[in-house]
Design a protein around this motif. Structure first.
Motif: not given
Length: 548
Positions: A514-524, A537-548
């Motif tokens: 599970r990720v939360r997309c913070l920014i992307a310029h293709y599909d999140a 040239y696809e790039a994104f920044i996502v927040e990763l789910a917390p480690l168990p």
């Protein structure tokens, strides 16, 4: 740690001559900048680094200053400069002045007086030497702009030293009177409310000419600490030094807060990766992502605990980012967004050079007569005379010449790109009818709006400002990926910096159901697991789910 305002800031560089011409004389000016402050407020930047607007004969487009406390007539007046500081401040934008104190113009009153008499109190503001044993220059030191670094003064029978144009005599920083005069001038500007200084070739002021030591002289850091105490101490301002010679270890000396020198420096190791070892920037090497990532990781690690990085792709001396590191053609927009994403995700202060936020590319002029830069023209003549071919020199100029970044800012599709009513001082980029600010503002999916979202994201995400940096996929030739972590939060920055589809197995650090997309310029992306397919040239920044 409590961050400084400039650590969370994004700085926008303006090259005034090429930004906006309000009075119709073909040259950008302060009134033009004031008229575009709303645009910069919309972009969201926190500070403007203003290339020199001081009084100058313009031998080197303002980097040859004849009066530090006045404004060049072609740019406007001191009253307009004060208006710019105030109007920018009203929008939450600080003005960072360009401090050029390695040298002055030969028309500065100090040098005029120094040249008039050996007994002048300003004679020792500059570096003078007797002719060499054969009657010529004292030694074989070269100017960065070509030719000898020594210029003969027939009236006194001595030579003066100039690392740049012969019309830019170097100040003698071994003279305490120079320190005092420069410090008075800096305080004069700081008292007017500017937000700090970008310090031009500041690594040269500690030079020892007779030992042929120009950069990183043994007195340099002492001079900077003295400057800090005399001008910067107790002020909430930013300072960034232009230091072509800096190593990561040296950058730590400049920017460790405990040393009280500078906030940060511009380092250029990533820039010189694409220069030929023998011929310098006049012959290019291909951009190699693996080598670039090694440089980034080295600098991120070196300044992680003490010091600070500046982050930039381009400036007024460098080619356009898309032309050097991206794709000028089919993927111009996508590569501009990808380059922005992977840069703004790093730890440091990002700098945006005017036009970068709309994806401008190099102009590729056909003739040497279309260029205006003194360095380009001098080196062209010198190297052609030495046997270099016209074709080889033009290829180098189109790739790395300084005028690539100095074409007029294209505001719309009208004549001259909306820069002004008169023909500008240098030809506009031929693509201004398609690539311009008006078109970018009207398109919600433009490069401009991607930059705006990135700048907003850095204000909202403390992990992008102060988080730790951990590189991933070090040896992958096409993908730039890394983690930013702070207080248990993990942000992943991933960018395909190639014009090809790329599929790769994800490293364990990026695996997340599970990720939360913070920014992307293709599909999140919604999750990261197994194999990842990235489009060109696809790039994104996502927040990763917390480690168990």
């Amino acid at each position: 740690m409590q961050r400084k305002w400039w650590q969370g800031a994004v700085v926008y560089q303006i090259y005034p001559r090429s930004f906006c011409d309000a009075n119709g004389d073909g040259v950008g000016d302060l009134a033009g900048i004031i008229g575009k402050l709303d645009y910069l407020e919309t972009l969201g930047v926190d500070a403007i680094w203003l290339s020199p607007v001081y009084k100058s004969p313009m031998d080197d487009n303002g980097y040859d200053i004849s009066d530090y406390q006045d404004i060049a007539a072609e740019f406007g007046t001191l009253a307009q400069m004060e208006t710019l500081i105030a109007e920018a401040g009203r929008r939450g934008i600080r003005i960072v002045m360009d401090l050029v104190v390695n040298h002055t113009s030969d028309e500065h009153p100090w040098f005029v007086d120094a040249k008039a008499s050996k007994g002048s109190p300003y004679r020792d503001f500059y570096i003078w030497r007797q002719p060499g044993p054969h009657g010529g220059p004292p030694d074989d030191q070269r100017s960065y702009f070509g030719g000898s670094a020594w210029e003969y003064d027939a009236a006194s029978g001595e030579y003066y030293f100039h690392l740049f144009s012969r019309r830019q005599p170097d100040l003698d920083w071994e003279n305490p009177a120079v320190h005092e005069a420069v410090h008075r001038m800096m305080n004069w500007w700081l008292d007017k409310g500017i937000g700090g200084f970008r310090m031009d070739v500041i690594d040269l002021i500690g030079k020892e000419v007779d030992k042929q030591i120009t950069a990183d002289g043994p007195r340099l850091h002492g001079l900077l600490r003295q400057m800090h105490e005399a001008t910067l101490a107790g002020r909430d301002v930013v300072t960034v030094g232009e230091t072509w010679s800096a190593t990561p270890e040296g950058a730590r000396l400049y920017s460790d807060p405990a040393r009280r020198e500078l906030s940060m420096v511009f380092s250029f190791e990533h820039v010189t990766q694409t220069w030929d070892v023998e011929h310098g920037k006049w012959r290019s090497r291909p951009f190699e992502l693996v080598a670039f990532k090694r440089v980034v990781a080295k600098w991120q690690a070196a300044l992680a605990e003490a010091g600070w990085n500046s982050l930039f792709w381009s400036n007024h001396d460098l080619p356009r980012a898309v032309s050097k590191y991206g794709d000028e053609g089919r993927f111009r927009v996508e590569s501009a967004k990808a380059l922005a994403t992977v840069l703004h995700g790093l730890r440091g202060t990002p700098y945006v050079y005017q036009g970068e936020e709309i994806g401008l590319v190099n102009p590729r002029f056909d003739s040497i007569d279309d260029y205006r830069d003194i360095e380009t023209l001098n080196l062209y003549r010198e190297r052609i005379a030495a046997g270099e071919t016209h074709e080889a020199m033009m290829a180098g100029i189109r790739a790395n010449g300084r005028d690539n970044a100095r074409t007029p800012m294209p505001w719309d599709a009208s004549e001259h790109g909306g820069f002004g009513k008169a023909a500008p001082w240098i030809r506009p980029n031929p693509d201004y009818a398609e690539v311009n600010v008006a078109a970018a503002l009207a398109d919600p999916d433009s490069v401009f709006h991607h930059y705006r979202r990135l700048i907003r994201l850095r204000k909202d995400e403390e992990a992008l400002v102060l988080g730790d940096y951990r590189p991933l996929l070090d040896e992958h030739p096409e993908v730039f990926a890394y983690l930013r972590t702070l207080d248990g939060r993990r942000l992943a920055v991933v960018g395909n910096l190639s014009p090809r589809d790329v599929e790769l197995a994800l490293p364990a650090e990026l695996e997340s159901a599970r990720v939360r997309c913070l920014i992307a310029h293709y599909d999140a992306p919604q999750s990261l697991s197994g194999r990842l397919a990235l489009r060109p040239y696809e790039a994104f920044i996502v927040e990763l789910a917390p480690l168990p």
